[in-house]
Every structure is written in C-alpha cells, then in structure tokens.
Design a protein around this motif. Structure first.
Motif, short mmCIF file in Angstrom:
data_model
loop_
_atom_site.label_atom_id
_atom_site.label_comp_id
_atom_site.label_asym_id
_atom_site.label_seq_id
_atom_site.Cartn_x
_atom_site.Cartn_y
_atom_site.Cartn_z
N UNK A 93 0.86 -1.19 0.00
CA UNK A 93 0.00 0.00 0.00
C UNK A 93 0.90 1.24 0.00
N UNK A 94 0.76 2.06 -1.05
CA UNK A 94 1.48 3.33 -1.16
C UNK A 94 0.51 4.45 -0.85
N UNK A 95 0.88 5.33 0.06
CA UNK A 95 0.00 6.46 0.42
C UNK A 95 0.74 7.76 0.16
N UNK A 96 0.11 8.63 -0.61
CA UNK A 96 0.59 10.01 -0.77
C UNK A 96 -0.41 10.90 -0.06
N UNK A 97 0.03 11.51 1.04
CA UNK A 97 -0.89 12.29 1.85
C UNK A 97 -0.59 13.78 1.73
N UNK A 98 -1.60 14.52 1.41
CA UNK A 98 -1.49 15.98 1.36
C UNK A 98 -1.81 16.56 2.73
N UNK B 189 3.08 0.54 5.82
CA UNK B 189 2.54 1.33 4.71
C UNK B 189 3.67 2.19 4.15
N UNK B 190 3.81 2.23 2.83
CA UNK B 190 4.88 2.99 2.19
C UNK B 190 4.37 4.38 1.85
N UNK B 191 5.03 5.40 2.37
CA UNK B 191 4.62 6.78 2.12
C UNK B 191 5.40 7.38 0.97
N UNK C 249 5.47 8.46 -6.53
CA UNK C 249 4.39 7.46 -6.54
C UNK C 249 4.65 6.41 -7.61
N UNK C 250 4.92 6.87 -8.85
CA UNK C 250 5.13 5.93 -9.95
C UNK C 250 6.39 5.10 -9.73
N UNK C 251 7.45 5.71 -9.19
CA UNK C 251 8.68 4.96 -8.93
C UNK C 251 8.43 3.86 -7.91
N UNK C 252 7.71 4.18 -6.85
CA UNK C 252 7.39 3.18 -5.84
C UNK C 252 6.55 2.05 -6.42
N UNK C 253 5.54 2.42 -7.19
CA UNK C 253 4.67 1.39 -7.77
C UNK C 253 5.45 0.48 -8.71
N UNK C 254 6.33 1.07 -9.52
CA UNK C 254 7.11 0.28 -10.46
C UNK C 254 8.04 -0.69 -9.74
N UNK C 255 8.65 -0.24 -8.65
CA UNK C 255 9.57 -1.10 -7.92
C UNK C 255 8.84 -2.16 -7.11
N UNK C 256 7.73 -1.78 -6.50
CA UNK C 256 7.01 -2.72 -5.64
C UNK C 256 6.32 -3.82 -6.43
N UNK C 257 5.81 -3.53 -7.61
CA UNK C 257 5.04 -4.53 -8.34
C UNK C 257 5.91 -5.67 -8.85
N UNK C 258 7.24 -5.45 -8.96
CA UNK C 258 8.11 -6.51 -9.46
C UNK C 258 8.69 -7.36 -8.34
N UNK C 259 8.30 -7.04 -7.08
CA UNK C 259 8.87 -7.78 -5.96
C UNK C 259 7.79 -8.45 -5.15
#
Length: 689
Positions: free
Chosen positions: A245-250, A283-285, A292-302
């Motif tokens: 779960x990646x969270x970007x919080x404003x 949870x990954x912030x 966001x995109x960098x985290x998603x790209x790295x996490x989905x391959x692991x």
C-alpha cells in the motif's frame, strides 16, 4: 462478512446498472457522462436509463423510475440534483438495489441536516454500499466497466489496464495520477474516488482490494483519515494479502494541516504522527507525485523486500557520479565491488577502472558483447542487490543493443532498474518496459523509492504489561481537563507516578516562609519556578541552583506576581532530552523523543514512534536522533543511560493509551539523563480543542 461488505463487490463488478437521472449523450450534460463512458468502452453490463422525460435514450429503453425496471440492478448510478438524492436512495432500498454511486454534493453552507448527514442516517438502517456523495465514481479498468467520470476513462478510447489499484480522496486528481502511472509503463485494475466517504471510507476500499486477485499494488491519495481504525485495518488486510500500500498524503505542512495545540505540536505536526503510524504498519509513504510511480514500479516486481545495495553502470562517468550521489543522499548503499568482480571486469575493460559506479566508456561502441558481459559481472557481485543502469542518448542501434543486453540480464534473474538521463519514460521504452524493467527518469525519486522498498519489515512488538488500575485513574485525570485546558501540576506529576516514570516532583508553596521550609526539607540546592506558566523558561520565570534560605525567599518574591510558585529539588547535570506522548485524531497516540531543554525548538531533532512498541523499538528510535552520538559521551561528557530513556518511552506509550480527547499531550522537557537513570524535571499536560 457483513451485508454491506458483500454489496461492495458490486461497486466494482456489477452485471447490471441503472442510471437514475440519465441524459442523452448528445446533451453533453454531466448526467450523460455515466452512459457515455459505459457505451464508449462497450462495458459488459446491462444498462437501464431512468428518466421520466424520455422513452428511449441512445437506443436504450428508458424507464420512469426504479420501480418500473424489469430487473433489480446490481448498481444504481445517481446523477440527480442533490435535493432528489434521498428519494432515489429510498426507492433503491425499496427495490433491493445493493449498491449505489452518488455523484452530486449538497450546496456549500447547507444547513443541517446536510446531504451527508441524511446519507449517513440512511446507511445506519441499510446495508447498501454507497460510494460518495461528491464523487466522480469508480472505473473497473480490467473489465471495462466505466461507472466513473474521470477524464482518462471518459475521453480515451482505450482503458490503461494493468495491476495497480488507485484509491483517491480527490476525484479530479485521478486522471493526472493515471497519466503519471501510464507514463511509467503501469496500468490499472481500477480507480475509486471515495468522495465524502460518508458510508465507505478508504479503509473499506482497501479491504475490498485486498481480496482482488488482479491487483498487485494499491496507491492511495489521502487528504485526511477520519476513520483511523478502519484505514489501518484495511491497509493491514491488503499488506497481509501481499499487496503493498502506497500512500501520498497531502496537508503535511503547518499551513495545510490543522494547527496543533500544545508545545509538542509545534515540533511534530499531524503528518509526522501519521507517518510514524504508517511506518509501524508497513505502509509505504510517497513524498512526491513523482515518487508514486517509482514506488509502484519497484514494488510490483517484488514479492518481498530485498537488500538495498546497488551496482551502478553507465556509458557516462558523469551519469554514474550523479546516480551515486543521489543514492547516498537517499541512504542507499553503493558498495565497492568484490575482488572477484573487479578481476573479472579488468579482463573486459581496457580504459575504465573496475569500481562502483562503473563507466563503460566508448569501448562499448566497437565491442558488441562488452555491455552484456559487464552487466552480468556486476549483477553477479555478492554485494549488489540491484543493478541500476544509466540510459543515455545516442545512436539508436547502439542504444537498442544495450537495452537488449539489459533485457537478457534481467531475464537471468537480476534485479535491473533503468534510469533514463534523457528523461524518456517507460511508455517510450518498449524494449525495457516489455522486459518488466522499471524505467525511471527522476534520480532522486528512484533512490528514495528504492530506499523505502528495501527498508526492513516492521518488527512485531513484544507485549508490554500496564496496570489497569493506573489506566483507570489516568483516564479520570484526563477527563477532568476541559478542551483547550491544562492539567493542574499535581495531577500531571501523579500521571508520571502512575506509570513509574522517575520525576523530580514540584511542590507548590503559599509564601516565602513556606518555600524556605520546603527547600530545607528537600535539601539544597533547589529550583523555584512559576507553577502554572507553560513556557516559564522563555518568560524568565525559573530560578535554578538556589543554595540557601535567603536565595529561596528572594526568588519566591520575584516569581510570586506570576501566580503559584513551586519548589523542586535540583537534579544532577546530564543530557537534556524531550520525551512526549500525544494523541492526534488521524494517528491516535504516538511518542516523541529528541534533543530537549532550551535547544528543542532550535535543533528540531525529534523522532516519532507509534505504539505498540517495546524497549528495543524505543532504543532504535533513540538511535535515529541526529544527536544520538552525543548520548555516547563526547570529550568530558559522560555516557547517557539510553536504556532508562527507552523505559520512559515505553511508559509514555502506556500512558497514551489512557488519554482522552483529541490532541491531548503530555510533555517532559527536559528529561535529564545521566550515567544511571533518567528523571523528568518538567511536565506539561494539555488537551486540545
């Protein structure tokens, strides 16, 4: 599973949809958008337009109301004016419709009961799964079911299918995030705009997606978390199901968040507390939209987090240096190559010294096998977990050959990441994207994301027992403090006593003679302070090191105009820390430790830790302070008893569980730490409004 939980699934995968308030597509009205999206993408659902003004809409029979439908639809899309929403929901409930999306919102400044109030009351007696109000809906990208108004789904002819789920509290932001993800070579299973989340919050959708076998990674954009327990339960369920779960919080700045009450709030705003809780739950912030995109790209391959050491290779020495600098900045290790690896590379490279980062030089132009051999050698190094390759601009044939070499090394099992110095994104790198290699054009985002992806998993805390009787008395003491008020000194010192926190208690006195008597009983030297002033050092209302009756009487007379005066036994000199426990609406209780005394606001050296945690967790938090090295003793200063500090932090966590009221805070500043033990010499307990 509740009835509403079962009905939630139909928000994503309905087989039939009624559009209540539907307009013809040609009208261009917002009420036509749900139908336009379903028709544009040939959504595999039965569609029932509901509008008494039409007999047919865009080739589909229209119905005057839900009651006249030939079947009970799985989902009602409600696009009527706000004043008619409740009538539609009541009719849907009467018809047995299990789920609904309410797009509209009540007018600004609407007097109670607002539309949100009325929907909430409806949900209390219904099991209907309601998304909204004030949402742009849900798009099931995988199945092509477009029940959302997001432009990426409404205007495009092809939905960006993939394995990322997007949950957002901002419907308008969704399409921008989707464009970021698709540029990174990523696609969606679905996008969900939660709207005002009156019935279903972010946590509910996280639980729904935890059970979705097609989703690998979940991205959340959040502005506030009203249901903390639900959010964390949903995130825990997703992570337990193997979905990061990646969270970007404003709202993380002082201006963006609510103003914090009490001294500690200045040091650690609501976002810091939220971040500490997320860290505790795994949870990954994300710190930026780019990340966001960098985290998603790295996490989905692991499938699991691995080590964080990188080997850097590029055809440019300059790019290699830039990448190494950014890696170090993010705390990612760039280790020296092993001797065997260096020896292997020495036989391949004629004009480059085997080191990390590694420059291929222009030798790769004439040697078609060189790149693959070098990449394989670095990837095989036992000290390298990830191979980061700097992609440059150059002749297409040479660049494509090098990308095929990367593809081959990745296929052998190496963990390969491509950094494009040209700024090219994955959607323009078919060879790399097709090989499943993350393509990232932002070096800071690449390494900050990699540092987070490879961080150790949170370690479960060992149970720490606390006295139920102490907790009951503590709750009573907190309950007696009015909103916006300060706990009386005697009660605050009693809290420390209840939880076994060593303290140099303050003793209120009535006059100078009483002050002299108390000082004599405590033993000199003593300190005198204004008893009910929050920041008394700043106000000049503290007298330290008083060594006799005359000094005590004189100090009392100087402080008496400020109100109650207290006498306190002086504590031996030591390291001054701040330790605090605070309760925020979004995060619940959290504990803070940092450099204390008069340097607290200047150095702003604090670390937050969220319960539950044990002594070992507390020691790790203390070690993350910038000033942690000072506690080991510098020059003539003694080594501090950090174990005693850890014990205080664990006790504060127990005290936090008994706090009542939002933004309640108890602060020890300073907490004086010597070679043996730690003792609180000042305590401030407040409750926010």
């Amino acid at each position: 599973m509740t009835g509403r939980d079962a009905n939630m699934r139909l928000l994503l995968r309905p087989s039939s949809v009624a559009i209540v308030g539907c307009s013809p597509v040609a009208s261009g009205k917002l009420s036509s958008w749900p139908l336009r999206g379903l028709l544009r993408h040939r959504s595999p659902v039965d569609i029932y337009p509901v509008n008494p003004r039409y007999e047919e809409i865009d080739g589909l029979r229209a119905y005057p109301s839900l009651r006249e439908l030939p079947v009970t639809p799985d989902l009602a899309l409600v696009v009527v004016p706000a004043g008619a929403v409740m009538d539609v929901l009541e009719a849907a409930e009467e018809r047995g419709v299990p789920a609904a999306v309410v797009y509209g919102a009540g007018p600004a400044g609407e007097p109670p009961p607002t539309l949100d109030d009325r929907v909430r009351a409806f949900a209390a007696r219904s099991s209907m799964a309601v998304c909204g109000p004030n949402t742009n809906g849900i798009v099931n990208v995988t199945d092509g079911i477009v029940c959302g108004l997001a432009p990426y789904a409404q205007l495009g002819d092809r939905l960006p299918a993939g394995d990322i789920a997007l949950v957002s509290q901002s419907g308008a932001l969704i399409s921008s995030l989707v464009l970021r993800l698709t540029a990174a070579g990523l696609g969606l299973t679905c996008s969900i705009a939660v709207g005002n989340a009156v019935v279903l919050g972010v946590g509910d959708y996280l639980r729904l997606l935890a059970a979705d076998e097609r989703t690998k990674v979940i991205v959340v954009y959040a502005e506030g978390v009203a249901d903390r327990a639900g959010f964390l339960a949903g995130a825990d369920a997703a992570i337990a199901a193997g979905k990061p779960v990646i969270v970007f919080k404003a709202g993380r700045s002082a201006e963006g968040g609510a103003a914090a009450a009490g001294h500690t709030g200045v040091l650690a705003g609501p976002y810091d507390a939220f971040a500490a809780v997320c860290e505790r739950h795994g949870i990954v912030l994300a710190d930026s939209v780019e990340e966001i995109a960098a985290l998603a790209a790295l996490l989905r391959q692991r499938s699991r987090r691995g080590g964080g050491r990188v080997g850097i290779v590029s055809g440019s020495g300059g790019v290699g240096v830039i990448l190494a600098d950014e890696a170090r900045r993010a705390g990612v290790e760039v280790p020296p190559l092993a001797g065997a690896t260096a020896g292997r590379l020495s036989g391949l490279l004629a004009r480059s010294t085997p080191r990390n980062p590694l420059d291929l030089t222009d030798q790769v132009v004439g040697d078609v096998e060189l790149t693959r051999r070098v990449l394989a050698a670095v990837a095989d190094d036992p000290g390298v977990d990830h191979l980061v390759f700097g992609v440059l601009h150059g002749p297409q044939a040479i660049q494509d050959r090098m990308k095929r070499d990367l593809e081959a090394v990745a296929a052998s099992g190496a963990d390969v990441i491509a950094y494009t110095a040209t700024g090219t994104t994955a959607d323009r790198e078919p060879i790399l994207a097709g090989a499943g290699i993350p393509v990232i054009d932002n070096a800071p985002a690449l390494f900050s994301a990699l540092a987070k992806v490879t961080a150790p998993e949170p370690r479960p805390a060992r149970p720490v027992p606390h006295d139920p009787a102490a907790a009951e008395e503590a709750r009573a003491l907190w309950s007696a403090v009015p909103p916006g008020g300060r706990m009386p000194g005697d009660a605050a010192w009693r809290l420390l006593e209840l939880y076994g926190i060593p303290a140099a208690r303050e003793h209120p006195v009535t006059d100078a003679a009483h002050a002299r008597e108390v000082a004599g009983r405590l033993g000199y030297p003593v300190a005198l302070k204004a008893g009910e002033v929050a920041h008394r050092t700043d106000e000049g209302l503290v007298r330290l090191g008083l060594d006799g009756p005359e000094a005590v009487e004189r100090a009392h007379d100087e402080l008496a105009p400020a109100g109650t005066v207290v006498v306190q036994k002086m504590t031996a000199a030591g390291h001054e820390l701040i330790a605090a426990v605070r309760h925020e609406p979004e995060s619940g209780p959290y504990v803070l430790v940092g450099t204390g005394g008069i340097y607290t606001e200047v150095l702003r050296d604090t670390v937050l830790i969220a319960p539950p945690f044990d002594r070992d967790h507390a020691l790790e938090a203390i070690g993350r302070m910038r000033g942690a090295a000072l506690l080991n003793g510098v020059r003539n200063t003694g080594k501090a008893d950090v174990g005693a500090v850890a014990d205080v932090l664990v006790s504060l966590a127990g005290l936090g569980a008994a706090m009542t009221g939002a933004r309640a805070s108890l602060e020890l500043n300073p907490l004086i730490v010597g070679g043996r033990g730690a003792i609180a010499v000042d305590v401030l307990a407040t409750k926010g409004r």
